[in-house]
Design a protein around this motif. Sequence first.
Motif, mmCIF file in Angstrom:
data_model
loop_
_atom_site.group_PDB
_atom_site.id
_atom_site.type_symbol
_atom_site.label_atom_id
_atom_site.label_comp_id
_atom_site.label_asym_id
_atom_site.label_seq_id
_atom_site.Cartn_x
_atom_site.Cartn_y
_atom_site.Cartn_z
ATOM 1 N N LEU A 132 42.130 33.972 41.344
ATOM 2 C CA LEU A 132 42.878 35.189 41.038
ATOM 3 C C LEU A 132 42.886 36.101 42.262
ATOM 4 N N ASP B 158 38.007 31.602 40.972
ATOM 5 C CA ASP B 158 38.972 30.945 40.087
ATOM 6 C C ASP B 158 40.407 31.166 40.532
ATOM 7 N N TYR C 48 50.428 31.831 37.803
ATOM 8 C CA TYR C 48 49.279 31.264 37.104
ATOM 9 C C TYR C 48 49.317 29.745 37.009
ATOM 10 N N ASN D 98 43.461 39.674 44.285
ATOM 11 C CA ASN D 98 43.432 41.132 44.234
ATOM 12 C C ASN D 98 44.454 41.658 45.244
ATOM 13 N N VAL E 79 45.538 26.915 42.286
ATOM 14 C CA VAL E 79 44.907 28.197 42.609
ATOM 15 C C VAL E 79 44.875 28.445 44.111
ATOM 16 N N ASN F 247 49.555 35.835 39.533
ATOM 17 C CA ASN F 247 48.167 35.362 39.493
ATOM 18 C C ASN F 247 47.202 36.416 40.037
ATOM 19 N N GLU F 248 47.185 37.557 39.397
ATOM 20 C CA GLU F 248 46.406 38.655 39.956
ATOM 21 C C GLU F 248 45.191 39.003 39.109
ATOM 22 N N THR F 249 44.248 39.632 39.769
ATOM 23 C CA THR F 249 43.111 40.225 39.090
ATOM 24 C C THR F 249 43.125 41.718 39.384
#
Length: 250
Positions: A45, A43, A150, A47, A154, A238-240
């Motif tokens: 996101l 999706d 965000y 890291n 993407v 836009n991080e996870t």
Amino acid sequence: MKTKKLNTIASLIFFALTLVVTGQNKFDHSTWDQALILNVSTDGLVNYNGFMKDSSLLYTYFQQLTENKPDASWSKDEQMAYWINTYNAYTIKLIIDSYPVKSIKDLKDPWDKKFFKIDGEWFSLNDIEHKILRKFGDPRIHFAINCASYSCPVVLNRAYTAANLQRLLEQQTKKFINDPTRNTITPTEVKVSKIFSWYKRDFKTDNKDVVDFINSYANVKISNQPNKGYADYDWSLNETKINPTTYVLD
């Protein structure tokens, strides 16, 4: 004599095929592909901690980029793939150089800062987007490059290549336009991304306007909806926080 002739024909065919193949493979993006698979979820996101841990992959790729700037012998698709990947890779670098950060807009001149070299020449992200990518005249590039936020299109967790470029540009454009977190297009309401305002002229091609472009991909068409406007743009990172474990493989 017949055998010799057949061998000559076979050699010519092999040579022709070699030209076709090498013409579509001027640059190997597999290092970037590996870094994306490891550190970007399906999706989109990112890291960023993972990218820092896998920094050797990034810096190997940066070295490859700086030593292999596209020239006129590259196909258009190969050039576009190179510069899209370059933009996205150096956006990642921009963030991890200042990480942790809540938004790319917290950084000073993030898009105008000349912080990386390609073939000895200093570049900024704006240099790539406005002086190179937009010059190709393909508005779909706006859905392939990511601004670490965000509301941006993407980050694809695979590298763009000459072989997959056209398919992925179509895929990412359609995905973005029909993503309800980035565009609201219903029978009663339209609130589209500000990307369509910022780059309005890019979407006006072949006597078509922005609405025509959106409608060519949208599941619900824009026509007589009473409520129309632009969606608020979310600039948060836009991080996870976890390592992505599910990948899309071609």
